[in-house]
Design an enzyme around this catalytic site. Structure first.
Site, PDB file in Angstrom:
ATOM      1  N   GLU A 184      -4.004   7.461  -5.128  1.00 53.41           N
ATOM      2  CA  GLU A 184      -3.957   6.697  -6.379  1.00 53.41           C
ATOM      3  C   GLU A 184      -5.040   7.212  -7.299  1.00 53.41           C
ATOM      4  O   GLU A 184      -6.196   7.268  -6.862  1.00 53.41           O
ATOM      5  CB  GLU A 184      -4.196   5.209  -6.113  1.00 53.41           C
ATOM      6  CG  GLU A 184      -2.964   4.519  -5.579  1.00 53.41           C
ATOM      7  CD  GLU A 184      -3.211   3.078  -5.165  1.00 53.41           C
ATOM      8  OE1 GLU A 184      -4.306   2.548  -5.441  1.00 53.41           O
ATOM      9  OE2 GLU A 184      -2.328   2.485  -4.551  1.00 53.41           O
ATOM     10  N   HIS A 242      -1.738   0.949  -9.606  1.00 55.01           N
ATOM     11  CA  HIS A 242      -2.208  -0.188  -8.785  1.00 55.01           C
ATOM     12  C   HIS A 242      -2.783  -1.306  -9.675  1.00 55.01           C
ATOM     13  O   HIS A 242      -3.989  -1.535  -9.702  1.00 55.01           O
ATOM     14  CB  HIS A 242      -3.243   0.281  -7.758  1.00 55.01           C
ATOM     15  CG  HIS A 242      -3.388  -0.684  -6.612  1.00 55.01           C
ATOM     16  ND1 HIS A 242      -3.792  -0.311  -5.371  1.00 55.01           N
ATOM     17  CD2 HIS A 242      -3.191  -2.030  -6.527  1.00 55.01           C
ATOM     18  CE1 HIS A 242      -3.825  -1.362  -4.561  1.00 55.01           C
ATOM     19  NE2 HIS A 242      -3.462  -2.435  -5.254  1.00 55.01           N
ATOM     20  N   ARG A 262       0.866  -1.175   0.000  1.00 58.39           N
ATOM     21  CA  ARG A 262       0.000   0.000   0.000  1.00 58.39           C
ATOM     22  C   ARG A 262       0.902   1.223   0.000  1.00 58.39           C
ATOM     23  O   ARG A 262       1.969   1.220   0.642  1.00 58.39           O
ATOM     24  CB  ARG A 262      -0.887   0.030   1.258  1.00 58.39           C
ATOM     25  CG  ARG A 262      -2.025  -0.981   1.240  1.00 58.39           C
ATOM     26  CD  ARG A 262      -3.112  -0.598   0.225  1.00 58.39           C
ATOM     27  NE  ARG A 262      -4.208  -1.542   0.185  1.00 58.39           N
ATOM     28  CZ  ARG A 262      -4.307  -2.565  -0.678  1.00 58.39           C
ATOM     29  NH1 ARG A 262      -3.368  -2.769  -1.577  1.00 58.39           N
ATOM     30  NH2 ARG A 262      -5.344  -3.374  -0.652  1.00 58.39           N
TER      31      ARG A 262
HETATM   32  O1  LIG Z   1      -5.286  -7.651  -3.177  1.00 55.50           O
HETATM   33  C1  LIG Z   1      -5.061  -6.466  -2.907  1.00 55.50           C
HETATM   34  O2  LIG Z   1      -5.500  -5.923  -1.889  1.00 55.50           O
HETATM   35  C2  LIG Z   1      -4.244  -5.661  -3.813  1.00 55.50           C
HETATM   36  O3  LIG Z   1      -4.168  -4.484  -3.643  1.00 55.50           O
HETATM   37  C3  LIG Z   1      -3.484  -6.319  -4.914  1.00 55.50           C
HETATM   38  O4  LIG Z   1      -2.711  -5.389  -5.615  1.00 55.50           O
END
Ligand SMILES: O=C(O)C(=O)CO
Length: 374
Positions: free
Chosen positions: A320, A339, A291
């Site tokens: 993001e 992401h 994150r």
């Molecule tokens: O699975 C998740 O929470 C993700 O952010 C994968 O990138």
């Protein structure tokens, strides 16, 4: 007279309902038409059109809502209420929605207001594994369960981590930009990459995704270090030859590539900051697939400016996407993705199917396959 009127009204309702249903199933009505009809005939046909349980899908219909193409899999079991429609017609939908679908750190907050407005809600169903964007104790306090999709995302997310490491090490993005926008015929010598094979990879967070990365790194003959809350001698160290670093400092000092895979929690927020960058090797690369908030972005900008590290490759940032004028986007040695961890057709399909299974279980009172406890 009254009974003839009742019969006529009933015939009218049923013919309108049939037309609406037929056109909905043939997809001949656009969303606006359906909304309008539902408004006009609210009370007449509503309950008959909405015969499946409803879910509130928070980004399905949003511009660029990539999950739109997976709607058929959801629609087998649910009537989807896109968030935008819900906002316009709250009173009509509120007491029909039994599950909310969210995808990762979504734009829509599942907060007190939303929870209060959905009296029939049984589950908040998250696509992806990270649930840091959900206030689980608050959600549970409304008698609502939270689920995620563990296991499903591991390979795709590990692949993004490896892609970022290879792309950064071998200057894939810079090379592509040179080919596309070149001003001379020579790719600058200063742009030599660095070897991945034989280099040392430090994995911070040895859960399921960390393990998948270690397995892939083994194929690249990398030396693998890991730092984790708990040591994992059986599955991780023996299976992939990873060496445990009890201290984060040791991992940072020894690694050529540092891959951040921990989930976001109060303990991991800004885990990598100025102090940590100062511990890293000047030729090292930071890769973040967890994150954005796990890395102090101001400290990262500073570290890059002072050449304390070689490069950074990020699948996650805060916010993001990053604003286009964000300083991180001005470095040639920084790769920023919007992401994309789980973004493959196959993984998303399985993720959506798991979400549907979780929602059905919550609604029917069955055993939840993937409940996330507070
Ligand atoms: O699975 C998740 O929470 C993700 O952010 C994968 O990138």
């Amino acid at each position: 007279m009254t009974s003839r009127l009742v019969q006529a009204t009933s015939r009218f309702r049923s013919s309108v309902t049939q037309v609406v249903r037929k056109n909905i199933s043939n997809k001949r009505f656009k969303d606006e038409h359906i909304s309008l009809l539902l408004c006009l005939h609210h009370g007449l046909i509503f309950s008959q059109v909405m015969e499946k349980p409803c879910i509130l899908a928070t980004t399905l219909g949003a511009p660029g809502g990539i999950y739109k193409c997976f709607e058929p899999c959801i629609e087998k079991h649910f009537t989807i209420i896109p968030y935008e429609r819900f906002v316009q017609m709250k009173e009509d939908f509120a007491d029909k929605i039994q599950a909310v679908f969210v995808w990762g750190p979504d734009a829509i907050k599942v907060d007190q207001n939303l929870l209060q407005s959905l009296p029939k809600l049984k589950a908040v169903v998250n696509g992806g594994v990270g649930v840091d964007h959900l206030d689980i104790p608050l959600i549970n306090s409304f008698g609502v369960k939270v689920t995620n999709t563990p296991g499903v995302v591991d390979n795709a997310t590990a692949d993004i981590g490896m892609s970022l490491m290879l792309a950064s090490a071998r200057k894939i993005v810079e090379g592509h930009n040179f080919s596309k926008f070149r001003e001379s015929d020579y790719f600058p010598k200063s742009s030599l990459g660095t070897d991945v094979s034989g280099a040392t990879l430090g994995i911070i967070g040895m859960g399921r995704i960390g393990y998948k990365i270690a397995k892939r790194a083994q194929g690249f003959e990398m030396k693998i270090l890991y730092h984790n809350r708990n040591r994992r001698p059986e599955s991780e160290e023996r299976a992939v030859g990873a060496t445990y670093c009890a201290s984060l400092k040791e991992l940072l000092q020894r690694s050529d590539f540092v891959m951040v895979v921990v989930s976001l929690s109060p303990e991991t927020r800004k885990l990598i900051g100025a102090k940590e960058f100062a511990m890293m090797k000047p030729n090292s690369t930071l890769i973040n697939i967890s994150r954005g908030l796990v890395v102090d972005q101001d400290a990262l900008v500073d570290a890059l400016q002072k050449k304390m590290i070689r490069a950074a490759a990020l699948d996650v940032t805060y916010p993001e996407p990053l604003p286009r004028d964000h300083p991180l986007l001005s470095f040639p040695n920084v790769i920023v993705l919007p992401h994309l961890g789980t973004h493959t057709v196959e993984t998303t399909q399985i993720m959506v199917e798991r979400m549907v299974t979780n929602a059905l279980a919550a609604i029917t009172g069955g055993q939840l396959p993937d409940e996330v406890e507070a």
